[in-house]
Design an enzyme around this catalytic site. Structure first.
Site, PDB file in Angstrom:
ATOM      1  N   CYS A 156      -4.795  -3.061   2.945  1.00 39.98           N
ATOM      2  CA  CYS A 156      -4.492  -2.893   4.355  1.00 39.98           C
ATOM      3  C   CYS A 156      -5.657  -3.207   5.306  1.00 39.98           C
ATOM      4  O   CYS A 156      -5.983  -4.353   5.524  1.00 39.98           O
ATOM      5  CB  CYS A 156      -3.929  -1.507   4.615  1.00 39.98           C
ATOM      6  SG  CYS A 156      -2.977  -1.484   6.134  1.00 39.98           S
ATOM      7  N   ASN A 210      -7.037   6.195  -1.550  1.00 43.88           N
ATOM      8  CA  ASN A 210      -5.915   5.300  -1.276  1.00 43.88           C
ATOM      9  C   ASN A 210      -6.101   4.146  -2.261  1.00 43.88           C
ATOM     10  O   ASN A 210      -6.979   3.312  -2.066  1.00 43.88           O
ATOM     11  CB  ASN A 210      -5.997   4.814   0.187  1.00 43.88           C
ATOM     12  CG  ASN A 210      -4.769   4.017   0.605  1.00 43.88           C
ATOM     13  OD1 ASN A 210      -4.061   3.481  -0.241  1.00 43.88           O
ATOM     14  ND2 ASN A 210      -4.549   3.927   1.911  1.00 43.88           N
ATOM     15  N   GLU A 248       0.858  -1.188   0.000  1.00 42.88           N
ATOM     16  CA  GLU A 248       0.000   0.000   0.000  1.00 42.88           C
ATOM     17  C   GLU A 248       0.893   1.237   0.000  1.00 42.88           C
ATOM     18  O   GLU A 248       2.000   1.211   0.570  1.00 42.88           O
ATOM     19  CB  GLU A 248      -0.846  -0.014   1.282  1.00 42.88           C
ATOM     20  CG  GLU A 248      -1.607   1.253   1.595  1.00 42.88           C
ATOM     21  CD  GLU A 248      -2.224   1.253   3.003  1.00 42.88           C
ATOM     22  OE1 GLU A 248      -1.653   0.642   3.932  1.00 42.88           O
ATOM     23  OE2 GLU A 248      -3.323   1.850   3.146  1.00 42.88           O
ATOM     24  N   LYS A 281      -9.391   2.024  -1.764  1.00 44.21           N
ATOM     25  CA  LYS A 281      -9.573   1.448  -0.420  1.00 44.21           C
ATOM     26  C   LYS A 281     -10.911   1.858   0.195  1.00 44.21           C
ATOM     27  O   LYS A 281     -11.228   3.048   0.293  1.00 44.21           O
ATOM     28  CB  LYS A 281      -8.427   1.909   0.478  1.00 44.21           C
ATOM     29  CG  LYS A 281      -8.426   1.304   1.881  1.00 44.21           C
ATOM     30  CD  LYS A 281      -7.175   1.759   2.612  1.00 44.21           C
ATOM     31  CE  LYS A 281      -7.042   1.150   3.998  1.00 44.21           C
ATOM     32  NZ  LYS A 281      -5.793   1.642   4.658  1.00 44.21           N
ATOM     33  N   ASN A 291       0.345  -0.980   5.224  1.00 44.32           N
ATOM     34  CA  ASN A 291       1.274  -0.211   6.069  1.00 44.32           C
ATOM     35  C   ASN A 291       0.650  -0.265   7.459  1.00 44.32           C
ATOM     36  O   ASN A 291      -0.334   0.442   7.717  1.00 44.32           O
ATOM     37  CB  ASN A 291       1.337   1.261   5.665  1.00 44.32           C
ATOM     38  CG  ASN A 291       2.079   1.545   4.353  1.00 44.32           C
ATOM     39  OD1 ASN A 291       2.642   2.626   4.188  1.00 44.32           O
ATOM     40  ND2 ASN A 291       2.073   0.637   3.414  1.00 44.32           N
ATOM     41  N   GLU A 341      -6.076   8.569   8.036  1.00 47.32           N
ATOM     42  CA  GLU A 341      -6.528   8.192   6.691  1.00 47.32           C
ATOM     43  C   GLU A 341      -7.889   8.778   6.383  1.00 47.32           C
ATOM     44  O   GLU A 341      -8.149   9.161   5.241  1.00 47.32           O
ATOM     45  CB  GLU A 341      -6.562   6.667   6.529  1.00 47.32           C
ATOM     46  CG  GLU A 341      -5.172   6.048   6.523  1.00 47.32           C
ATOM     47  CD  GLU A 341      -5.192   4.598   6.080  1.00 47.32           C
ATOM     48  OE1 GLU A 341      -4.728   3.750   6.853  1.00 47.32           O
ATOM     49  OE2 GLU A 341      -5.667   4.318   4.973  1.00 47.32           O
TER      50      GLU A 341
HETATM   51  N1  ING Z   1      -3.206   0.392   8.770  1.00 51.87           N
HETATM   52  C1  ING Z   1      -3.639  -0.408   9.847  1.00 51.87           C
HETATM   53  C2  ING Z   1      -4.216  -1.739   9.417  1.00 51.87           C
HETATM   54  O1  ING Z   1      -5.408  -1.950   9.330  1.00 51.87           O
HETATM   55  C3  ING Z   1      -4.698  -0.623  12.004  1.00 51.87           C
HETATM   56  C4  ING Z   1      -4.533   0.299  10.813  1.00 51.87           C
HETATM   57  C5  ING Z   1      -3.598  -1.140  12.668  1.00 51.87           C
HETATM   58  C6  ING Z   1      -5.960  -1.013  12.374  1.00 51.87           C
HETATM   59  C7  ING Z   1      -3.769  -2.004  13.754  1.00 51.87           C
HETATM   60  C8  ING Z   1      -6.155  -1.883  13.468  1.00 51.87           C
HETATM   61  C9  ING Z   1      -5.043  -2.381  14.152  1.00 51.87           C
HETATM   62  O2  ING Z   1      -3.400  -2.631   9.223  1.00 51.87           O
HETATM   63  C10 ING Z   1      -3.845   0.759   7.637  1.00 51.87           C
HETATM   64  N2  ING Z   1      -3.148   1.534   6.783  1.00 51.87           N
HETATM   65  O3  ING Z   1      -4.995   0.443   7.408  1.00 51.87           O
END
Ligand code: ING
Length: 301
Positions: free
Chosen positions: A168, A106, A46, A123, A193, A142
């Protein structure tokens, strides 16, 4: 027999100061390495061209437009498309898209082995928040910089394989996989990411973060009898850590390749897409086994 060697091109950190050209050079090095291993389908992360800028708050959102691409391919990325055509490698990668009429997404694109863009995905599940949150140790904006995707979940028959894309946070939602599964998907590419430190709950730790990432993709692959390739941008970007853990998952939900570093790292696996057929015609024969009259209808709570 539809066999293909699929590659996951995990990328290490991209610092704010890093140019698009320098990043594309790294992507081309990974593509050349992939070619040496017989890869004909390569998956990048991503937002593969830039640092994960949604970690930064900008009062004026337009300040973040420097991280967006207004056309694809463009000057910085054309060499990657040219190399892909020369080597005969299809690929997907994610980037921040600014459309001519001013919409911010995204986005991820899919090409064929001649470097033609055959699919585009924006996304849908945007995590985080849209205003500065002082209670968070790390911002995840985001929802401030992107609109939810407006193209839906689609599949494309590409190089003889039914392929779909997600990005993601999408990988944490079962609907993502089932929407693609209902269209017969055999390969789902998911760049990510993922910050390794939660900005809300106490730090559940990298181990559990990696576990939840694997759990989500293994379940999605098994329950829809499809390959899933999850590819990280990893490492420490301007002091902020992103987890690695790129994997290739087979239609039985088994992890058949996994990255071991947090840097630019190629993982590969031979995928036999005819293996998707067994699950789709037995345990997960949706037409025979699903009872949609008992499932939540759109709009109901
Ligand atoms: N990053 C993270 C993901 O879903 C996140 C946001 C991290 C959500 C950890 C929940 C727990 O992997 C992106 N860019 O969506």
């Amino acid at each position: 027999m539809r066999k293909m060697i699929v590659g996951g091109a995990q990328m290490g950190p991209i610092q704010k100061a890093c140019s698009r050209e320098a990043v594309v050079a790294r992507m081309m090095a990974l593509m050349t390495e992939a070619h040496g291993q017989g890869v004909t389908m390569l998956v990048y992360p991503e937002l593969a061209l830039t640092t994960f800028f949604p970690r930064w708050h900008a009062a004026d959102r337009a300040e973040m437009d420097i991280w967006f691409e207004t056309e694809m391919p463009n000057g910085a990325t054309q060499p990657l498309f040219d190399l892909a055509r020369e080597l005969g490698i299809a690929f997907t990668f994610g980037f921040a898209e600014l459309t001519p009429d001013g919409h911010h997404f995204n986005t991820s694109i899919l090409t064929d082995r001649a470097g033609n863009i055959v699919g585009r995905y924006r996304k849908i599940h945007l995590p985080g928040h849209d205003e500065y949150d002082p209670d968070r140790t790390h911002q995840h904006l985001e929802k401030r910089y992107f609109e939810p995707g407006d193209l839906g979940f689609n599949v494309w028959r590409n190089e003889g394989v039914v392929m779909g894309m997600a990005i993601c946070n999408d990988r944490r939602w079962p609907e993502t996989y089932r929407e693609l599964g209902l269209q017969g998907v055999e390969l789902i590419t998911i760049g990510y990411n993922t910050p390794s430190v939660n900005s809300q709950k106490g730090d559940e730790g990298l181990r559990q973060r990696l576990f939840h990432s694997d759990l989500s993709m293994q379940a999605g692959a098994y329950q829809n009898s499809t390959y899933v390739v999850g590819v990280a941008k990893a490492g420490t970007e301007d002091g902020h850590h992103l987890m690695g853990g790129s994997v290739i998952v087979d239609p039985d939900g088994e992890i058949i390749a996994r990255a071991t570093t947090e840097d630019d790292e190629l993982i590969t696996a031979e995928c036999d897409f005819d293996r998707c057929t067994f699950g789709k015609t037995t345990v997960f024969d949706f037409a025979r086994h699903r009872r949609i009259e008992h499932y939540q209808r759109i709009g109901s709570q």
